[in-house]
Design a protein around this motif. Structure first.
Motif, PDB file in Angstrom:
ATOM      1  N   GLY A 121      50.227  39.535  48.650  1.00 29.76           N
ATOM      2  CA  GLY A 121      49.379  39.614  49.820  1.00 29.76           C
ATOM      3  C   GLY A 121      49.813  40.606  50.870  1.00 29.76           C
ATOM      4  N   VAL A 122      50.878  41.371  50.602  1.00 25.20           N
ATOM      5  CA  VAL A 122      51.379  42.356  51.552  1.00 25.20           C
ATOM      6  C   VAL A 122      51.086  43.755  51.006  1.00 25.20           C
ATOM      7  CG1 VAL A 122      53.414  43.254  52.740  1.00 25.20           C
ATOM      8  CG2 VAL A 122      53.184  40.803  52.357  1.00 25.20           C
ATOM      9  N   LEU A 123      50.431  44.580  51.802  1.00 23.25           N
ATOM     10  CA  LEU A 123      50.133  45.954  51.414  1.00 23.25           C
ATOM     11  C   LEU A 123      51.361  46.812  51.680  1.00 23.25           C
ATOM     12  CD1 LEU A 123      47.794  47.804  50.422  1.00 23.25           C
ATOM     13  CD2 LEU A 123      47.331  48.286  52.831  1.00 23.25           C
ATOM     14  N   LYS A 124      51.853  47.491  50.632  1.00 19.55           N
ATOM     15  CA  LYS A 124      53.093  48.259  50.750  1.00 19.55           C
ATOM     16  C   LYS A 124      52.854  49.719  50.367  1.00 19.55           C
ATOM     17  CE  LYS A 124      56.203  44.370  49.809  1.00 19.55           C
ATOM     18  NZ  LYS A 124      57.338  43.889  48.980  1.00 19.55           N
ATOM     19  N   TYR A 125      53.490  50.610  51.115  1.00 15.64           N
ATOM     20  CA  TYR A 125      53.362  52.045  50.867  1.00 15.64           C
ATOM     21  C   TYR A 125      54.743  52.677  50.980  1.00 15.64           C
ATOM     22  CZ  TYR A 125      52.243  56.968  51.657  1.00 15.64           C
ATOM     23  OH  TYR A 125      52.182  58.337  51.582  1.00 15.64           O
ATOM     24  N   GLN A 126      55.026  53.620  50.088  1.00 13.10           N
ATOM     25  CA  GLN A 126      56.307  54.326  50.148  1.00 13.10           C
ATOM     26  C   GLN A 126      56.131  55.745  49.628  1.00 13.10           C
ATOM     27  OE1 GLN A 126      59.568  52.401  48.167  1.00 13.10           O
ATOM     28  NE2 GLN A 126      61.061  53.898  48.828  1.00 13.10           N
ATOM     29  N   GLN A 127      56.751  56.708  50.335  1.00 12.28           N
ATOM     30  CA  GLN A 127      56.778  58.095  49.898  1.00 12.28           C
ATOM     31  C   GLN A 127      58.154  58.419  49.344  1.00 12.28           C
ATOM     32  OE1 GLN A 127      55.695  60.615  53.174  1.00 12.28           O
ATOM     33  NE2 GLN A 127      53.497  60.311  52.871  1.00 12.28           N
ATOM     34  N   VAL A 128      58.198  59.422  48.476  1.00 11.96           N
ATOM     35  CA  VAL A 128      59.464  59.789  47.854  1.00 11.96           C
ATOM     36  C   VAL A 128      60.467  60.282  48.896  1.00 11.96           C
ATOM     37  CG1 VAL A 128      58.826  62.186  47.367  1.00 11.96           C
ATOM     38  CG2 VAL A 128      60.462  61.015  45.869  1.00 11.96           C
ATOM     39  N   GLY A 129      59.981  60.785  50.042  1.00 14.03           N
ATOM     40  CA  GLY A 129      60.873  61.258  51.096  1.00 14.03           C
ATOM     41  C   GLY A 129      61.494  60.161  51.923  1.00 14.03           C
TER      42      GLY A 129
END
Length: 333
Positions: A214-222
């Protein structure tokens, strides 16, 4: 269309898309409409169609099938032509930038018998040099020059159809496996299983956006990352049941979600068992409504309980498409 700052998630712009919207390209900068026109979502202006594409749209025979490539820069026309005593499928991609047409028939030895007949590509992706990347059902990506001739044939794996995306001089493919291709020489520079852990896929994809519990997660390689969870809500409920018959009882009561007062009404129905005042039924299910003081519907509720416990399983779903919250838990006496 709502635009948000990628780090703070603050809304930066909002506008209404045409009702005739059919699809976007991968980064949502181009929107295809049902009349084969394209809107640039950054400028909100129509993208001019190349005269070669306009000519095709005006002269298409009835027995052809047309579509736009996933990047919305190639107009594809499929038909069938005779080769000897057989009819074979043909696919031509016309660039909306240059007007150049590229034949989608494979220029490598097609190896996958279960794929499309005679090795036809169903998509084209524009390359920086004006050429195209074409993906085939045998796992091969053809890197074509602007004139349609073959520059490289990249083998990604046996009979895996892949989706393509481009960032600079690096082509990314996603199918059973995902990986990157260096455009200068057509070499695969990285490749992992598509179901590999995030820390393995992240260097290839560049960024990962997913939902976890239920948690929206985002991650960039940087290293840039954020997660957006739902705001917690507390539920208080008091209810009384009234026996109606051996198969039905009604419930009334009051509730609060956080500090908002609500009223509860519900009806319970039994199947295959009888409601009796001195016995706990084997299984009971009920559903009802929570309403505000003005009578408007706040949420729909339902629950169930069995014979071996005094607790009930309880669900709550807020009414209205903009009320993005649902509760599921246990009520205890």
């Amino acid at each position: 269309m709502i635009e948000r700052d990628p780090l703070t998630l603050a809304e930066t712009d909002r506008w209404v898309l045409p009702a005739s919207l059919r699809s976007f390209n991968a980064d949502t900068t181009l929107a295809l409409l049902s009349d084969d026109t394209i809107i640039n979502t950054r400028t909100r202006q129509l993208v001019p169609l190349h005269p070669a594409v306009n000519t095709l749209l005006a002269t298409l025979p009835k027995d052809t099938y047309t579509y736009w490539s996933s990047d919305k820069q190639w107009f594809a026309v499929e038909d069938s032509i005779w080769q000897g005593v057989y009819k074979v499928r043909r696919s031509l991609f016309t660039s909306n930038v240059t007007g150049q047409a590229i034949d989608g028939k494979a220029q490598h030895t097609f190896k996958c018998s279960g794929g499309n007949d005679n090795g036809i590509s169903n998509d084209a992706l524009t390359l920086p040099d004006g050429g195209a990347a074409l993906a085939y059902d045998d796992g091969v990506i053809e890197l074509r020059r602007a004139d349609g001739t073959l520059r490289n044939a990249v083998e990604t794996g046996d009979c895996q159809r892949v989706d393509l995306s481009l960032k600079g001089e690096t082509l990314t493919f996603t199918g059973k496996t995902l990986g990157t291709v260096r455009l200068s020489d057509g070499q695969i520079t990285a490749q992992v299983d598509a179901n590999a852990p995030d820390d393995t896929r992240l260097p290839i994809l560049g960024s990962i956006l997913n939902t976890d519990a239920g948690v929206l997660k985002y991650q960039q390689v940087g290293g840039v990352k954020w997660q957006l969870g739902t705001a917690p809500k507390s539920l208080w409920l008091k209810a009384n049941a009234t026996w109606i018959s051996e198969s039905e009882y009604h419930v009334t009561g009051e509730a609060r979600v956080n500090d908002e007062p609500l009223t509860l009404t519900a009806k319970a129905f039994a199947s295959g068992i009888k409601f009796q005042a001195q016995a706990v039924p084997i299984y009971v299910s009920w559903d009802g409504e929570l309403r505000r003081a003005d009578g408007s519907l706040y949420a729909r509720v339902d629950g169930s309980h069995g014979a071996k416990t005094t607790s009930q399983q309880f669900n709550l779903q807020l009414e209205g498409k903009d009320r993005d919250f649902a509760y599921r838990g246990e009520l205890k006496r």
